[in-house]
Design a protein around this motif. Structure first.
Motif, PDB file in Angstrom:
ATOM      1  N   GLY A   1       7.480   7.111   8.699  1.00  0.00           N
ATOM      2  CA  GLY A   1       6.461   7.036   9.740  1.00  0.00           C
ATOM      3  C   GLY A   1       5.904   5.655   9.992  1.00  0.00           C
ATOM      4  O   GLY A   1       5.194   5.454  10.977  1.00  0.00           O
ATOM      5  N   PHE A   2       6.219   4.704   9.128  1.00  0.00           N
ATOM      6  CA  PHE A   2       5.680   3.353   9.279  1.00  0.00           C
ATOM      7  C   PHE A   2       6.816   2.332   9.166  1.00  0.00           C
ATOM      8  O   PHE A   2       7.736   2.525   8.365  1.00  0.00           O
ATOM      9  N   PRO A   3       6.737   1.235   9.917  1.00  0.00           N
ATOM     10  CA  PRO A   3       7.775   0.200   9.802  1.00  0.00           C
ATOM     11  C   PRO A   3       7.882  -0.383   8.401  1.00  0.00           C
ATOM     12  O   PRO A   3       8.958  -0.851   8.004  1.00  0.00           O
ATOM     13  N   ALA A   4       6.775  -0.363   7.637  1.00  0.00           N
ATOM     14  CA  ALA A   4       6.769  -0.946   6.294  1.00  0.00           C
ATOM     15  C   ALA A   4       6.940   0.090   5.194  1.00  0.00           C
ATOM     16  O   ALA A   4       6.759  -0.224   4.022  1.00  0.00           O
ATOM     17  N   SER A   5       7.293   1.333   5.550  1.00  0.00           N
ATOM     18  CA  SER A   5       7.498   2.329   4.506  1.00  0.00           C
ATOM     19  C   SER A   5       8.720   1.958   3.673  1.00  0.00           C
ATOM     20  O   SER A   5       9.677   1.362   4.180  1.00  0.00           O
ATOM     21  N   PRO A   6       8.730   2.271   2.372  1.00  0.00           N
ATOM     22  CA  PRO A   6       9.877   1.916   1.541  1.00  0.00           C
ATOM     23  C   PRO A   6      11.215   2.409   2.099  1.00  0.00           C
ATOM     24  O   PRO A   6      12.211   1.677   2.077  1.00  0.00           O
ATOM     25  N   ARG A   7      11.256   3.632   2.620  1.00  0.00           N
ATOM     26  CA  ARG A   7      12.527   4.134   3.145  1.00  0.00           C
ATOM     27  C   ARG A   7      12.978   3.320   4.362  1.00  0.00           C
ATOM     28  O   ARG A   7      14.157   3.012   4.513  1.00  0.00           O
ATOM     29  N   THR A   8      12.035   2.957   5.219  1.00  0.00           N
ATOM     30  CA  THR A   8      12.392   2.164   6.392  1.00  0.00           C
ATOM     31  C   THR A   8      12.852   0.765   5.985  1.00  0.00           C
ATOM     32  O   THR A   8      13.815   0.226   6.547  1.00  0.00           O
TER      33      THR A   8
ATOM     34  N   ARG B   1       0.830  -1.212   0.000  1.00  0.00           N
ATOM     35  CA  ARG B   1       0.000   0.000   0.000  1.00  0.00           C
ATOM     36  C   ARG B   1       0.858   1.252   0.000  1.00  0.00           C
ATOM     37  O   ARG B   1       0.604   2.198  -0.769  1.00  0.00           O
ATOM     38  N   LEU B   2       1.877   1.284   0.853  1.00  0.00           N
ATOM     39  CA  LEU B   2       2.730   2.463   0.949  1.00  0.00           C
ATOM     40  C   LEU B   2       3.547   2.657  -0.323  1.00  0.00           C
ATOM     41  O   LEU B   2       3.812   3.788  -0.746  1.00  0.00           O
ATOM     42  N   LEU B   3       3.934   1.570  -0.940  1.00  0.00           N
ATOM     43  CA  LEU B   3       4.645   1.642  -2.212  1.00  0.00           C
ATOM     44  C   LEU B   3       3.747   2.266  -3.278  1.00  0.00           C
ATOM     45  O   LEU B   3       4.151   3.181  -4.011  1.00  0.00           O
ATOM     46  N   ALA B   4       2.503   1.798  -3.340  1.00  0.00           N
ATOM     47  CA  ALA B   4       1.546   2.333  -4.314  1.00  0.00           C
ATOM     48  C   ALA B   4       1.207   3.799  -4.027  1.00  0.00           C
ATOM     49  O   ALA B   4       0.982   4.585  -4.952  1.00  0.00           O
ATOM     50  N   ASP B   5       1.222   4.165  -2.741  1.00  0.00           N
ATOM     51  CA  ASP B   5       0.900   5.545  -2.353  1.00  0.00           C
ATOM     52  C   ASP B   5       2.070   6.502  -2.573  1.00  0.00           C
ATOM     53  O   ASP B   5       1.896   7.716  -2.412  1.00  0.00           O
ATOM     54  N   GLY B   6       3.251   5.965  -2.876  1.00  0.00           N
ATOM     55  CA  GLY B   6       4.417   6.829  -3.053  1.00  0.00           C
ATOM     56  C   GLY B   6       4.954   7.389  -1.752  1.00  0.00           C
ATOM     57  O   GLY B   6       5.501   8.500  -1.730  1.00  0.00           O
ATOM     58  N   ASP B   7       4.833   6.629  -0.681  1.00  0.00           N
ATOM     59  CA  ASP B   7       5.290   7.092   0.625  1.00  0.00           C
ATOM     60  C   ASP B   7       6.810   7.256   0.636  1.00  0.00           C
ATOM     61  O   ASP B   7       7.541   6.335   0.305  1.00  0.00           O
TER      62      ASP B   7
END
Length: 343
Positions: A171-178, A161-167
């Protein structure tokens, strides 16, 4: 300072984006892993000296290459065949191949299908020759006939979801940057700030959906309740679709380098991305005792058979490095790569 050139190349299969450091020399083709792109090879492109001609390619659905759907029933052959079409369009008959993570599986498939076209093969933290998830033992025995525990349904839905949202945040453990800074590399290593931003943008260029990442899935009566589908990236690495266990039969046998970070948590005998291991440690409910996939032992088993049949294999394990040893330890990686290129 080396200036990189990025361009799109029309081939018989699709239009692919490549980045290269020079237009002449002995071709060294760099193939990226899942949820990434050729951007992750920029450091290698600039570091590899003449007389080599390093070329980094974006696979279909990643970076700037056409987002054609992935037929997972062919394993990783869509990507390997795309690579062959690219080299044909570039007029390259033989090349050194370097594959990272999923890209390791792509170049293994390429070697299996076209051994005479490979000068050398370098595997960087590669996916197991028996795919990702759903198997046990060094010979890649299926845990269930349908491949339960592998494929598109195993992806973290928050990450998708975060990948699709362009996060782009943390802020989230599953964010692409994290995921980049905690899983692609071993903390506390962090890429230079500009590089980190570029890597995140490369991750976000991944096409998301059933035909791309992560792919579709089907219900299963076996734990953990899902089996691979027939479309998309993770299904292309499912053991019911991808299995390259007969490399000892190829002829000729180019030299193989297997280089990996010892602290890789993605490709490991206790992978934090393998649902069986996560079940064993209580992170996935209902675990039925299904053993974790011994990914390293499986790769070693296949390469040992290759060596026993007359091939040359060198394994290099880099202490303190994680899944992206070429980013974390570029000097050690570059030294080992140059040795196999000149073998």
């Amino acid at each position: 300072m080396t200036t990189l050139r990025t361009r799109r190349v029309t081939t018989a299969r699709l239009t692919q984006q490549i980045t290269e450091a020079r237009a002449e020399g002995e071709p060294v083709v760099l193939v990226h892993g899942n949820v990434s792109s050729s951007v992750f090879w920029h450091g290698t492109l600039t570091a590899l000296p003449a007389p080599y001609r390093p070329i980094a390619v974006d696979l279909r659905g990643f970076g700037g290459t056409d987002p054609l759907p992935v037929d997972a029933t062919r394993g990783l052959r869509d990507y390997a065949d795309d690579l062959a079409a690219l080299l044909d369009a570039l007029g390259i008959e033989r090349a050194h191949l370097v594959g990272w993570s999923m890209g390791g599986g792509v170049v293994l498939q390429y070697l299996r299908d076209r051994p005479a076209a490979v000068r050398s093969l370098t595997l960087v933290n590669p996916v197991s020759p028996y795919g990702f998830g759903g198997t046990h033992g060094v010979e890649g025995t299926l845990n269930a006939a349908d491949g339960a525990g592998s494929g598109g349904g195993t992806a973290n839905p928050d990450f998708v979801r975060l990948l699709a949202d362009g996060d782009r945040g943390t802020g989230f453990p599953a964010s692409p940057r994290t995921v980049l800074t905690s899983c692609y590399v071993k903390p506390p290593f962090t890429p230079a700030h500009g590089d980190e931003d570029a890597y995140v943008e490369a991750m976000l260029a991944t096409r998301v959906g059933d035909d791309h990442y992560p792919g579709d899935s089907t219900p299963s009566d076996s734990w953990p309740g899902m089996a691979p589908g027939t479309r998309g990236v993770l299904n292309a690495m499912a053991p019911v679709h991808f299995r390259v266990d007969d490399l000892h039969l190829v002829d000729p046998k180019p030299p193989v380098l297997w280089i990996r970070g010892e602290d890789d948590i993605i490709v490991s005998d206790t992978s934090m991305f393998d649902l069986a291991h996560l079940g064993a440690i209580g992170a996935v409910p209902g675990w039925d005792g299904t053993p974790a996939q011994p990914m390293l032992a499986q790769t070693r088993h296949v390469l040992d058979r290759y060596a026993a049949a007359g091939g040359s294999v060198r394994e290099v394990a880099v202490a303190g490095a994680g899944h992206a040893v070429h980013l974390e330890r570029p000097e050690e990686f570059g030294k080992a790569l140059l040795e196999v290129l000149s073998a």
